[in-house]
Enzyme design. Structure first.
Site, PDB file in Angstrom:
ATOM      1  N   HIS A 213       0.818  -1.220   0.000  1.00 24.19           N
ATOM      2  CA  HIS A 213       0.000   0.000   0.000  1.00 24.19           C
ATOM      3  C   HIS A 213       0.850   1.268   0.000  1.00 24.19           C
ATOM      4  CE1 HIS A 213      -3.549  -2.377   0.454  1.00 24.19           C
ATOM      5  NE2 HIS A 213      -3.278  -2.760   1.696  1.00 24.19           N
ATOM      6  N   ASP A 252      -2.458 -10.637  -2.017  1.00 21.49           N
ATOM      7  CA  ASP A 252      -3.027 -10.162  -0.758  1.00 21.49           C
ATOM      8  C   ASP A 252      -4.520  -9.893  -0.941  1.00 21.49           C
ATOM      9  OD1 ASP A 252      -1.814  -8.735   1.969  1.00 21.49           O
ATOM     10  OD2 ASP A 252      -3.653  -7.771   1.261  1.00 21.49           O
ATOM     11  N   HIS A 254      -6.185  -7.365  -0.046  1.00 19.68           N
ATOM     12  CA  HIS A 254      -6.425  -5.967  -0.383  1.00 19.68           C
ATOM     13  C   HIS A 254      -5.626  -5.582  -1.626  1.00 19.68           C
ATOM     14  CE1 HIS A 254      -7.033  -6.423   4.001  1.00 19.68           C
ATOM     15  NE2 HIS A 254      -8.114  -5.691   3.765  1.00 19.68           N
ATOM     16  N   ASP A 342      -3.995 -12.958   3.921  1.00 21.41           N
ATOM     17  CA  ASP A 342      -5.251 -12.547   4.550  1.00 21.41           C
ATOM     18  C   ASP A 342      -6.457 -12.944   3.712  1.00 21.41           C
ATOM     19  OD1 ASP A 342      -4.270 -10.751   2.710  1.00 21.41           O
ATOM     20  OD2 ASP A 342      -4.656  -8.956   3.899  1.00 21.41           O
TER      21      ASP A 342
END
Length: 434
Positions: A213, A252, A254, A342
């Site tokens: 991110h 991931d 996200h 995740d």
């Protein structure tokens, strides 16, 4: 040798503000323990401790990093790196601090059991607190416009407002040193990829902090340095005798918005990201299917958002297949995997009622699918917040990638599941299925 793991366990992060989900040093250590158990029973695993840098950073001037983060400037702005190097000492030195820039966890407002109605003085913090003694962690006090008329000033708070995109990437004591260690871990993992004497099937940069991110000039979402982007760009520049195309595959939960942004205008780096729909999940503004790359690099970004509840069969496995085909078609010579786990069923960092439904056995299939690309591969650790099982998920991914027997078993289960339409059961793993 099957797998080389590079890690810096000396980074402890005692001063990191409490967070009920993000415990990066604990996650790192649990993954390392799972890989060690995995190595004893399945294949050779080399674990190499990367010593933290000893260079003492001199004071940065005019926004120029001169300390141990300067090597990250191939993917991050120098002014941003200088901010990361110096922000804590400058914040700590302030005689008067704007309370809106103080981390909630230090004030007891978010994850502490102490009532939010008490003020800092009542908590005995006297304008600060948390693990950092009298000084609270620094977080942005507002969300600024990023119009052409705006930019950071000279103060640490102004620069925090500009460089910290949300309050989930706080600045605290020891952060710069931890990031320097992560950079060293990434460099060691990449170097091993080009070392024929090791004969590694894969290398893992087991960084303490995730990075996907982090943009060229902002930290956000637990991320500060984009290690995967650094590895990808350095892989191109240091490839013997040429400048090949490389691919980053982000698995991931996200969307890897920081990585996408760093390579948005680069036609020689393919970024594939398989993730939750950003209409309802972080980071909310990036990861949509129509975002395919900037001018001159159209088609070099492939976003594959999936609906909540995605399973391997009928959704996630098909997305992995599409990403693998895209990497082949792109002509990538090297692969960087942003390995977030995740996506595991029950991982807590998702919107309530959402999340993916991958089982531990599915990560064997993931590793097997990536193995099929037959590319030099560096795995870089990203997220994963189910601390009881994230180590097994990482170990299974690498087992599927490195171990042909496990890869074959994963492929057989995948085929059977597609025929029956039933969800896959988790295959046994030496790392321990929970």
């Amino acid at each position: 040798l099957g797998l080389a793991v590079f890690v810096s366990t000396s980074v402890r992060q005692e001063d990191m503000p409490e967070n009920q989900c993000n415990e990066p040093a604990t996650r790192r250590d649990l993954i390392l323990a799972a890989l060690a158990a995995f190595g004893k029973e399945n294949l050779d695993v080399l674990v190499a401790e990367v010593l933290p840098p000893t260079q003492a950073p001199a004071p940065a001037t005019a926004g120029q990093p001169v300390g141990t983060l300067a090597g990250a400037s191939i993917v991050h702005d120098k002014a941003y790196l200088a901010f990361l190097e110096t922000a804590w000492d400058r914040w700590k030195a302030l005689e008067h601090r704007d309370d809106t820039f103080c981390s909630e966890s230090d004030k007891g407002a978010r994850v502490s059991s102490i009532s939010t109605s008490r003020n800092l003085a009542a908590l005995g913090l006297e304008g600060g607190g948390g693990g950092s003694g009298a000084t609270p962690a620094l977080v942005p006090g507002n969300g600024p416009n990023r119009d052409p008329c705006c930019g950071p000033g000279e103060s640490v708070t102004s620069q925090c407002a500009w460089h910290c995109a949300d309050r989930e990437a706080p600045i605290y004591a020891g952060l710069a040193a931890a990031l320097a260690s992560d950079l060293g871990v990434a460099r060691a993992a990449l170097g091993a990829t080009f070392e024929p004497s090791l004969g590694c099937s894969a290398t893992l940069a087991l960084t303490t902090h995730p990075g996907h991110h982090a943009s060229s000039n902002t930290c956000a979402g637990y991320c500060y340095l984009n290690s995967a982007a650094w590895v990808a760009r350095t892989m191109r520049e240091e490839w013997p005798g040429e400048l090949p195309k490389v691919a980053v595959l982000d698995v991931d939960y996200h969307a890897g918005n920081g990585t996408v942004g760093i390579f948005w205008f680069d036609p020689d780096v393919l970024v594939c990201s398989i993730h939750a729909d950003p209409n309802s999940e972080y980071p909310y503004t990036c990861g949509f299917a129509h975002q395919v790359g900037g001018p001159g690099a159209e088609g070099a970004t492939l976003n594959l958002p999936l609906a909540a509840g995605a399973r391997w069969v009928g959704s996630y496995g098909e997305a992995i297949g599409e990403a693998v085909r895209a990497v082949r078609a792109f002509g990538a010579r090297g692969l960087v995997v942003s390995l977030g786990v995740d996506t595991l069923r029950g991982d807590p960092v998702c919107v309530p009622g959402a999340g993916f439904q991958l089982e531990l056995g599915d990560y064997l299939a993931l590793g097997a699918a990536l193995r099929g690309l037959e590319l030099p591969t560096v795995f870089v650790q990203e997220g994963g917040y189910d601390l009881e099982r994230c180590g097994a998920a990482v170990a299974n991914t690498l087992r599927g990638f490195c171990d042909p027997v496990a890869a074959g078993a994963a492929a057989e289960v995948g085929v059977a599941a597609k025929v029956t339409g039933e969800p896959q059961e988790a295959l046994p793993s030496a790392a321990g299925d929970v």
